[in-house]
Enzyme design. Structure first.
Site, PDB file in Angstrom:
ATOM      1  N   LYS A 108      11.514   8.444 -32.161  1.00 19.27           N
ATOM      2  CA  LYS A 108      11.630   9.318 -33.340  1.00 19.27           C
ATOM      3  C   LYS A 108      10.333  10.093 -33.574  1.00 19.27           C
ATOM      4  O   LYS A 108      10.334  11.310 -33.772  1.00 19.27           O
ATOM      5  CB  LYS A 108      11.989   8.465 -34.568  1.00 19.27           C
ATOM      6  CG  LYS A 108      12.009   9.225 -35.870  1.00 19.27           C
ATOM      7  CD  LYS A 108      13.067  10.300 -35.904  1.00 19.27           C
ATOM      8  CE  LYS A 108      12.793  11.286 -37.017  1.00 19.27           C
ATOM      9  NZ  LYS A 108      13.709  12.394 -37.057  1.00 19.27           N
ATOM     10  N   CYS A 123       9.283  15.743 -43.034  1.00 17.08           N
ATOM     11  CA  CYS A 123       9.180  14.971 -41.791  1.00 17.08           C
ATOM     12  C   CYS A 123       8.026  15.387 -40.878  1.00 17.08           C
ATOM     13  O   CYS A 123       7.130  14.586 -40.637  1.00 17.08           O
ATOM     14  CB  CYS A 123      10.505  15.041 -41.031  1.00 17.08           C
ATOM     15  SG  CYS A 123      11.816  14.151 -41.880  1.00 17.08           S
ATOM     16  N   LYS A 146      12.474  25.470 -45.189  1.00 19.48           N
ATOM     17  CA  LYS A 146      13.283  26.179 -44.188  1.00 19.48           C
ATOM     18  C   LYS A 146      14.591  26.584 -44.861  1.00 19.48           C
ATOM     19  O   LYS A 146      14.878  26.114 -45.977  1.00 19.48           O
ATOM     20  CB  LYS A 146      13.530  25.312 -42.965  1.00 19.48           C
ATOM     21  CG  LYS A 146      14.396  24.090 -43.236  1.00 19.48           C
ATOM     22  CD  LYS A 146      14.752  23.435 -41.929  1.00 19.48           C
ATOM     23  CE  LYS A 146      15.759  22.336 -42.134  1.00 19.48           C
ATOM     24  NZ  LYS A 146      16.211  21.744 -40.914  1.00 19.48           N
ATOM     25  N   THR A 173      12.087   6.625 -40.844  1.00 22.85           N
ATOM     26  CA  THR A 173      11.151   6.811 -39.728  1.00 22.85           C
ATOM     27  C   THR A 173       9.958   5.884 -39.943  1.00 22.85           C
ATOM     28  O   THR A 173       9.221   6.036 -40.927  1.00 22.85           O
ATOM     29  CB  THR A 173      10.697   8.287 -39.683  1.00 22.85           C
ATOM     30  OG1 THR A 173      11.870   9.102 -39.557  1.00 22.85           O
ATOM     31  CG2 THR A 173       9.769   8.547 -38.526  1.00 22.85           C
ATOM     32  N   PHE A 206      12.497  26.218 -31.456  1.00 22.29           N
ATOM     33  CA  PHE A 206      11.234  25.774 -32.064  1.00 22.29           C
ATOM     34  C   PHE A 206      10.011  26.486 -31.483  1.00 22.29           C
ATOM     35  O   PHE A 206       8.889  26.082 -31.740  1.00 22.29           O
ATOM     36  CB  PHE A 206      11.064  24.248 -31.989  1.00 22.29           C
ATOM     37  CG  PHE A 206      11.673  23.573 -33.182  1.00 22.29           C
ATOM     38  CD1 PHE A 206      13.033  23.548 -33.365  1.00 22.29           C
ATOM     39  CD2 PHE A 206      10.871  22.984 -34.148  1.00 22.29           C
ATOM     40  CE1 PHE A 206      13.603  22.970 -34.486  1.00 22.29           C
ATOM     41  CE2 PHE A 206      11.422  22.395 -35.282  1.00 22.29           C
ATOM     42  CZ  PHE A 206      12.794  22.392 -35.440  1.00 22.29           C
ATOM     43  N   LEU A 207      10.248  27.541 -30.707  1.00 25.43           N
ATOM     44  CA  LEU A 207       9.127  28.306 -30.150  1.00 25.43           C
ATOM     45  C   LEU A 207       8.968  29.577 -30.975  1.00 25.43           C
ATOM     46  O   LEU A 207       9.048  30.683 -30.443  1.00 25.43           O
ATOM     47  CB  LEU A 207       9.428  28.612 -28.672  1.00 25.43           C
ATOM     48  CG  LEU A 207       8.271  28.609 -27.681  1.00 25.43           C
ATOM     49  CD1 LEU A 207       7.369  27.397 -27.856  1.00 25.43           C
ATOM     50  CD2 LEU A 207       8.806  28.660 -26.256  1.00 25.43           C
TER      51      LEU A 207
END
Ligand SMILES: NC(=O)c1ccc[n+]([C@@H]2O[C@H](COP(=O)([O-])OP(=O)(O)OC[C@H]3O[C@@H](n4cnc5c(N)ncnc54)[C@H](O)[C@@H]3O)[C@@H](O)[C@H]2O)c1
Length: 429
Positions: free
Chosen positions: A205, A261, A318, A122, A250-251
């Site tokens: 990205k 990242c 995670k 990235t 993702f909420l």
């Protein structure tokens, strides 16, 4: 097709194994002899579900090789991927030293008449042009090449599936030959093809990761308001997410985003934006809310009387990974240690990585049950499935004081209180 990939971390090794699995001849370039030896013997070094098996299968099939020798790896390679790290500098800017250093090595060792050099790391807008400039400066005059940005969207924990079945494959280049070569290479892989110029691919990205981080910080902001107003954030976000324009993924509120990242990419995008004179206030707030999310958990702990011994479940940033880079649990542990708490931790995969970093400052349990023995408080910081399926009656018996702070909202508050726990979660009454 022969490929060379520089870097054998989460991106480099997964990409290498998947392209080898698809029948390509893949050479992976690293710079640490001991790691290359381990990889060549079938040890992936990192934990990623399914990776060890795929690595061993492709080593046996002789479709995968590990080396530190650029010359033999690059010879005859149609595509060279750069997959090295781009960590943050103190000011948030992406540190491109590894990418640009590798570009110089590639340039010096190119011998093919034509090669596509493609960055999977990235990197900020303009980096692939810098890579091209470096290679042009050091390469042999007869050698031809093009650069292409092929940003990586895999998620740790589901990296193999994501690489074989991505939502989209983004290829950014000013060269039709480079685009056609990469389209051919990706032919067996699913996903819509998005062809852009270099700058758009680089920005796609960062914009994607910034959007994901924004959703998480938005969820945390709504959780704060829910807590203050006696609403239930789970009900609110469930209903909000049912709107197809918004989506549920993702909420989720909690202790904030971490990993190698999102935190660094948000900061790097702020830096890039400002270097172009663009106001990046929205992302600065996203970053701040993320830091406040873990501070809020610390405040909840400090409000609990008589708490000295804390058991922590979850260290990885995670589930389904051993990655602890920028992991919220680690930030929380450091602050708790400063305040003199005794901490016992358990994580299904990340214990070894944490041991290397924290040594004897904390106690390491062999199981989730061992971790809670005589604890005054159980703090849940990563939502591993193992914790969702635990025998809570046994946990209750083992704890000195059956109190839980659930930083990931993995339990139903009513059920857990029925079992006799005092229970605090995020944004729920
Ligand atoms: N991890 C992810 O989920 C993910 C997803 C998408 C994109 N990315 C991006 O991909 C890039 C790599 O991420 P990662 O997670 O794989 O990092 P990583 O730290 O796991 O791996 C980096 C690799 O680069 C190697 N390396 C560093 N300097 C080198 C050099 N000079 N020569 C040869 N090898 C060198 C390291 O040894 C290591 O193998 C980053 O830019 C990251 O932002 C990561």
């Amino acid at each position: 097709m022969k490929l060379a990939i520089v870097g054998h971390g989460y991106v480099g090794l997964v990409t290498a194994c998947v392209f080898a699995h698809l029948g390509n001849d893949v050479w992976v370039i690293g710079h640490t002899a001991e790691k290359l030896k381990r990889l060549q013997s079938g040890d992936p070094i990192i934990f990623e579900p399914g990776l060890e098996e795929l690595l061993q299968k492709n080593l046996e099939a002789k479709r995968l090789r590990f080396t530190s020798d650029f010359t033999e790896a690059l010879q005859g390679a149609a595509v060279v991927f750069i997959g090295v790290g781009t960590p943050p500098k103190q000011n948030g800017e992406a540190d491109l030293a590894a990418v640009l250093g590798v570009a110089e090595h590639i340039g010096k060792h190119l011998t093919n008449p034509y090669t596509v050099i493609s960055c999977k790391s990235t990197v900020p807008v303009g980096t692939n042009l810098k890579v091209a400039e470096i290679i042009t400066r050091v390469k042999k005059p007869e050698v031809q090449f093009d650069v292409a940005s092929c940003p990586e969207f895999l998620r740790e924990g589901t990296a193999l599936g994501d690489t074989l079945h991505p939502d989209r494959i983004v290829i950014g280049s000013n060269s039709k030959t480079a685009i056609d070569t990469l389209l051919k290479l990706h032919k067996p892989i699913d996903g819509e093809r998005i062809i852009t110029n270099l700058a758009s691919a680089e920005l796609i990205k960062y914009a994607s990761n910034a959007m994901l981080a924004t959703k998480i910080s938005f969820a945390n902001m709504i959780a704060n308001l829910a807590e203050a107003s006696n609403a239930n954030v789970d009900e609110v976000l469930h209903a909000v997410g049912m709107d197809k324009r918004i989506g549920r993924l993702f909420l989720y509120p909690g202790v904030g985003y971490g990993g190698s990242c999102l935190p660094k990419d948000v900061k790097a995008l702020i830096h890039t934006g400002e270097s172009f004179g663009v106001d990046m206030a929205l992302l600065k707030e996203v970053d701040q809310i993320n830091i406040s999310a873990r501070k809020k958990i610390l405040k909840k702990i400090k409000e609990m009387d008589d708490t000295k011994h804390i058991a922590i479940w979850g260290l990885a940033f995670k589930p389904d990974t051993d990655d602890i880079r920028e992991s919220p649990p680690l930030h929380i542990i450091h602050e708790l240690l400063e305040d003199g708490y005794h901490i016992t931790v358990y994580d299904p995969e990340a214990m070894e990585n944490v041991k290397k970093q924290m040594g004897s400052k904390i106690t390491y349990a062999k199981t989730s049950y061992d971790a809670v023995k005589d604890a005054d408080l159980l703090l849940i910081l990563t939502e591993w499935n193992e914790f969702k399926q635990i025998d809570l009656t046994a946990v209750h018996k083992l704890m000195r004081n059956p109190a839980i702070i659930d930083g990931r909202n993995i339990y139903d508050p009513a059920t857990i209180r029925e079992k006799g726990f005092s229970y605090v979660s995020v944004g729920r009454p």
